[in-house]
Design a protein around this motif. Structure first.
Motif, PDB file in Angstrom:
ATOM      1  N   ALA A  28       0.833  -1.210   0.000  1.00  0.00           N
ATOM      2  CA  ALA A  28       0.000   0.000   0.000  1.00  0.00           C
ATOM      3  C   ALA A  28       0.862   1.254   0.000  1.00  0.00           C
ATOM      4  CB  ALA A  28      -0.934  -0.008   1.212  1.00  0.00           C
ATOM      5  N   ILE A  32       0.033   3.591  -3.328  1.00  0.00           N
ATOM      6  CA  ILE A  32      -0.651   4.891  -3.258  1.00  0.00           C
ATOM      7  C   ILE A  32       0.081   5.952  -4.076  1.00  0.00           C
ATOM      8  CG2 ILE A  32      -1.319   6.752  -1.687  1.00  0.00           C
ATOM      9  CD1 ILE A  32      -2.061   4.470   0.318  1.00  0.00           C
ATOM     10  N   PRO A  33       1.398   6.155  -3.874  1.00  0.00           N
ATOM     11  CA  PRO A  33       2.066   7.135  -4.737  1.00  0.00           C
ATOM     12  C   PRO A  33       2.125   6.697  -6.201  1.00  0.00           C
ATOM     13  CG  PRO A  33       3.582   6.302  -3.060  1.00  0.00           C
ATOM     14  CD  PRO A  33       2.253   5.693  -2.808  1.00  0.00           C
ATOM     15  N   LEU A  35      -0.219   5.109  -7.809  1.00  0.00           N
ATOM     16  CA  LEU A  35      -1.520   5.464  -8.379  1.00  0.00           C
ATOM     17  C   LEU A  35      -1.582   6.957  -8.694  1.00  0.00           C
ATOM     18  CD1 LEU A  35      -3.893   3.286  -6.169  1.00  0.00           C
ATOM     19  CD2 LEU A  35      -3.394   2.995  -8.605  1.00  0.00           C
ATOM     20  N   TYR A  36      -0.972   7.771  -7.849  1.00  0.00           N
ATOM     21  CA  TYR A  36      -0.937   9.210  -8.119  1.00  0.00           C
ATOM     22  C   TYR A  36      -0.141   9.491  -9.397  1.00  0.00           C
ATOM     23  CZ  TYR A  36      -0.158  14.185  -7.718  1.00  0.00           C
ATOM     24  OH  TYR A  36      -0.105  15.528  -7.987  1.00  0.00           O
TER      25      TYR A  36
END
Length: 149
Positions: A28, A32-33, A35-36
Protein backbone atom coordinates in the motif's frame (compact mmCIF):
# COMPACT_ATOMS: atom_id res chain seq x y z
CA UNK A 1 3.34 -27.90 50.47
CA UNK A 2 2.74 -25.52 47.57
CA UNK A 3 1.59 -26.65 44.19
CA UNK A 4 4.06 -26.54 41.34
CA UNK A 5 3.48 -23.56 39.07
CA UNK A 6 1.49 -24.42 36.02
CA UNK A 7 3.25 -23.84 32.71
CA UNK A 8 1.79 -21.05 30.65
CA UNK A 9 -0.12 -22.25 27.63
CA UNK A 10 1.75 -21.77 24.39
CA UNK A 11 0.71 -18.70 22.49
CA UNK A 12 -1.19 -19.39 19.31
CA UNK A 13 0.81 -18.65 16.18
CA UNK A 14 -0.25 -15.48 14.39
CA UNK A 15 -2.93 -15.86 11.75
CA UNK A 16 -2.17 -15.65 8.04
CA UNK A 17 -3.81 -12.25 7.89
CA UNK A 18 -1.62 -10.96 10.70
CA UNK A 19 1.53 -12.41 9.10
CA UNK A 20 0.62 -10.85 5.74
CA UNK A 21 -0.09 -7.42 7.25
CA UNK A 22 3.44 -6.06 6.88
CA UNK A 23 3.96 -7.03 3.24
CA UNK A 24 0.49 -5.73 2.39
CA UNK A 25 1.14 -2.44 4.21
CA UNK A 26 4.40 -2.11 2.30
CA UNK A 27 2.48 -2.73 -0.93
CA UNK A 28 0.00 0.00 0.00
CA UNK A 29 2.86 2.38 0.80
CA UNK A 30 4.18 1.88 -2.74
CA UNK A 31 0.80 1.58 -4.49
CA UNK A 32 -0.65 4.89 -3.26
CA UNK A 33 2.07 7.14 -4.74
CA UNK A 34 2.20 4.91 -7.82
CA UNK A 35 -1.52 5.46 -8.38
CA UNK A 36 -0.94 9.21 -8.12
CA UNK A 37 1.86 9.08 -10.71
CA UNK A 38 -0.35 6.91 -12.91
CA UNK A 39 -3.11 9.51 -12.75
CA UNK A 40 -0.98 12.68 -13.00
CA UNK A 41 1.12 12.39 -16.14
CA UNK A 42 4.77 13.41 -15.57
CA UNK A 43 5.08 14.02 -19.33
CA UNK A 44 2.90 17.12 -18.91
CA UNK A 45 5.03 20.04 -17.68
CA UNK A 46 4.15 21.72 -14.41
CA UNK A 47 3.00 18.77 -12.32
CA UNK A 48 6.34 17.77 -10.83
CA UNK A 49 9.49 19.73 -9.97
CA UNK A 50 12.46 19.75 -12.34
CA UNK A 51 15.39 17.52 -11.34
CA UNK A 52 17.94 19.73 -9.55
CA UNK A 53 20.87 17.81 -11.09
CA UNK A 54 19.46 18.31 -14.58
CA UNK A 55 18.72 21.98 -13.89
CA UNK A 56 22.20 22.64 -12.48
CA UNK A 57 24.33 20.58 -14.85
CA UNK A 58 22.25 19.67 -17.88
CA UNK A 59 23.03 16.00 -17.19
CA UNK A 60 20.41 13.31 -16.71
CA UNK A 61 20.85 11.91 -13.18
CA UNK A 62 20.15 8.20 -12.48
CA UNK A 63 16.62 9.13 -11.38
CA UNK A 64 15.71 11.38 -14.31
CA UNK A 65 12.77 9.86 -16.14
CA UNK A 66 11.89 7.71 -13.13
CA UNK A 67 8.41 9.20 -12.70
CA UNK A 68 7.81 8.80 -16.42
CA UNK A 69 8.94 5.17 -16.19
CA UNK A 70 6.58 4.53 -13.27
CA UNK A 71 3.75 6.21 -15.20
CA UNK A 72 4.45 4.02 -18.24
CA UNK A 73 4.69 0.86 -16.10
CA UNK A 74 1.39 1.70 -14.42
CA UNK A 75 -0.17 1.88 -17.88
CA UNK A 76 1.47 -1.38 -19.00
CA UNK A 77 3.88 0.24 -21.46
CA UNK A 78 7.12 -1.61 -20.75
CA UNK A 79 8.99 -0.30 -23.81
CA UNK A 80 8.36 3.35 -22.92
CA UNK A 81 9.21 2.69 -19.28
CA UNK A 82 12.52 1.08 -20.25
CA UNK A 83 13.32 4.01 -22.54
CA UNK A 84 12.47 6.59 -19.87
CA UNK A 85 14.57 4.96 -17.15
CA UNK A 86 15.81 1.40 -17.55
CA UNK A 87 17.24 1.37 -14.03
CA UNK A 88 13.81 2.06 -12.50
CA UNK A 89 12.32 -0.82 -14.49
CA UNK A 90 15.05 -3.22 -13.35
CA UNK A 91 14.71 -2.10 -9.72
CA UNK A 92 10.92 -2.46 -9.92
CA UNK A 93 11.30 -6.05 -11.09
CA UNK A 94 13.80 -6.81 -8.31
CA UNK A 95 11.54 -5.17 -5.71
CA UNK A 96 8.55 -7.13 -7.02
CA UNK A 97 10.40 -10.44 -6.78
CA UNK A 98 11.60 -9.68 -3.24
CA UNK A 99 8.15 -8.52 -2.17
CA UNK A 100 6.54 -11.66 -3.63
CA UNK A 101 8.97 -13.82 -1.65
CA UNK A 102 8.19 -11.84 1.49
CA UNK A 103 4.43 -12.23 1.02
CA UNK A 104 4.78 -15.94 0.20
CA UNK A 105 6.84 -16.49 3.34
CA UNK A 106 4.29 -14.61 5.41
CA UNK A 107 1.39 -16.65 4.03
CA UNK A 108 3.11 -20.01 4.36
CA UNK A 109 4.92 -19.35 7.62
CA UNK A 110 8.30 -19.71 5.95
CA UNK A 111 11.35 -17.51 6.13
CA UNK A 112 11.32 -14.23 4.24
CA UNK A 113 14.19 -13.67 1.79
CA UNK A 114 17.13 -11.94 3.43
CA UNK A 115 18.75 -9.02 1.70
CA UNK A 116 22.13 -8.04 3.02
CA UNK A 117 23.16 -4.47 2.34
CA UNK A 118 26.56 -3.58 3.72
CA UNK A 119 29.45 -1.43 2.59
CA UNK A 120 30.40 -3.59 -0.44
CA UNK A 121 26.80 -3.55 -1.72
CA UNK A 122 26.53 0.22 -1.15
CA UNK A 123 29.76 0.80 -3.09
CA UNK A 124 28.51 -1.44 -5.91
CA UNK A 125 25.18 0.41 -6.01
CA UNK A 126 26.93 3.80 -6.15
CA UNK A 127 29.19 2.50 -8.92
CA UNK A 128 26.19 1.24 -10.94
CA UNK A 129 24.43 4.60 -10.47
CA UNK A 130 27.53 6.52 -11.54
CA UNK A 131 28.12 4.36 -14.63
CA UNK A 132 24.44 4.59 -15.59
CA UNK A 133 24.50 8.37 -15.19
CA UNK A 134 27.63 8.86 -17.27
CA UNK A 135 26.62 6.38 -19.96
CA UNK A 136 23.15 7.84 -20.51
CA UNK A 137 24.70 11.30 -20.96
CA UNK A 138 27.15 10.17 -23.64
CA UNK A 139 26.12 10.09 -27.31
CA UNK A 140 26.43 6.29 -27.34
CA UNK A 141 23.95 6.00 -24.43
CA UNK A 142 21.45 8.57 -25.69
CA UNK A 143 18.82 5.83 -26.03
CA UNK A 144 18.80 5.55 -22.22
CA UNK A 145 18.03 9.25 -21.73
CA UNK A 146 14.38 10.19 -21.22
CA UNK A 147 12.71 12.36 -23.84
CA UNK A 148 12.91 16.11 -23.39
CA UNK A 149 9.59 17.60 -22.38
Amino acid sequence: MTAAPQPKPAAAPPSRARRAARPLLALAAVAIPTLYVAAVDPNTPGHYPVCPVLAATGWWCPGCGGLRAVHALAHGDLATAAHDNLLVVVLAVVAGVLWSGWLWAALTGGRAPRVRFGVPQAVLLLLVLAVFMVYRNLPVGAALAPPVV
